[in-house]
Design a protein around this motif. Structure first.
Motif, short mmCIF file in Angstrom:
data_model
loop_
_atom_site.label_atom_id
_atom_site.label_comp_id
_atom_site.label_asym_id
_atom_site.label_seq_id
_atom_site.Cartn_x
_atom_site.Cartn_y
_atom_site.Cartn_z
N HIS A 184 -2.31 3.42 -0.03
CA HIS A 184 -2.44 4.43 1.02
C HIS A 184 -2.67 5.80 0.36
CE1 HIS A 184 -1.61 6.92 4.48
NE2 HIS A 184 -1.63 5.83 5.23
N ARG A 198 -2.70 -0.14 -7.76
CA ARG A 198 -3.58 -0.89 -6.88
C ARG A 198 -2.75 -1.81 -6.01
NH1 ARG A 198 -4.66 -6.12 -8.73
NH2 ARG A 198 -3.77 -6.55 -10.76
N SER A 199 -3.30 -2.15 -4.87
CA SER A 199 -2.68 -3.08 -3.94
C SER A 199 -3.00 -4.50 -4.41
CB SER A 199 -3.24 -2.83 -2.53
OG SER A 199 -2.71 -3.75 -1.61
N GLU A 217 -5.91 -1.58 -0.88
CA GLU A 217 -5.94 -0.22 -1.43
C GLU A 217 -4.59 0.45 -1.21
OE1 GLU A 217 -9.05 1.81 0.65
OE2 GLU A 217 -7.81 2.19 2.38
N SER A 268 0.81 -1.22 0.00
CA SER A 268 0.00 0.00 0.00
C SER A 268 0.85 1.27 0.00
CB SER A 268 -0.93 0.03 1.22
OG SER A 268 -0.19 0.17 2.41
#
Length: 173
Positions: A48, A66-67, A46, A16
């Protein structure tokens, strides 16, 4: 003759912040020579918001970030990586998947800017960007085609121990 493009994966537990930053910086500074990705062992799901804000504020493209889980990169059809860098101490200590092609690995641990709360958080992200940028700049200066595997591994380890290294990264000397 076409120059080789190297694939690089940045790993962190949550994917993130730090690994995302590594992906963005490597794709920017290494454009054409390197293609970077990021993933986490236990992705947060998500990116950060402060990572996005800090990167965007410095002029980097943050669209499409994107995570994601490292499992996306360990199966059939995944890119074959030349280099894998762990950027958090937790990920460095985890049992990683077996990567296709046996890439060179190094631990470039830096403190988690997402762990900082309140007023100092933005600066923690700026510092993380600065520390990772310097590591990437040094990496991009390496004459990879002229170094043997042992010399490359030593250089990658040395890069992980410069300013901003976590105590685990410094202890790997």
């Amino acid at each position: 003759m076409t120059a080789r493009t190297y694939n690089v994966l940045f790993l962190c537990t949550g994917n993130s912040a730090r690994s995302i930053i590594g992906e963005v910086l490597m794709n920017y500074y290494g454009a054409g020579r390197f293609r970077a990705f990021s993933a986490g062992s236990h992705p947060k799901g998500e990116v950060h918001p402060m990572a996005l804000e800090a990167l965007h504020g410095l002029g980097f493209d943050t669209s499409g970030l994107r995570s994601k889980s490292w499992s996306e990169f360990s199966g059939a059809g995944a890119p074959e990586f030349d280099f894998i860098f762990t950027v958090c101490d937790n990920a460095a200590g985890e049992a990683c998947p077996v990567w296709i092609g046996h890439p060179m690995t190094a631990h470039w641990g830096i403190e988690d800017p997402a762990a900082v709360e309140g007023e100092g958080q933005r600066q923690a992200f700026i510092d993380a960007i600065r520390f990772l940028r310097r590591r990437i700049e040094l990496f991009l200066e390496l004459p990879l085609a002229n170094l043997d595997a042992l010399a490359t591994a030593r250089k990658l380890k040395d890069i992980g121990q410069i300013e901003g290294a976590t105590s685990k990264a410094e202890a790997e000397q």
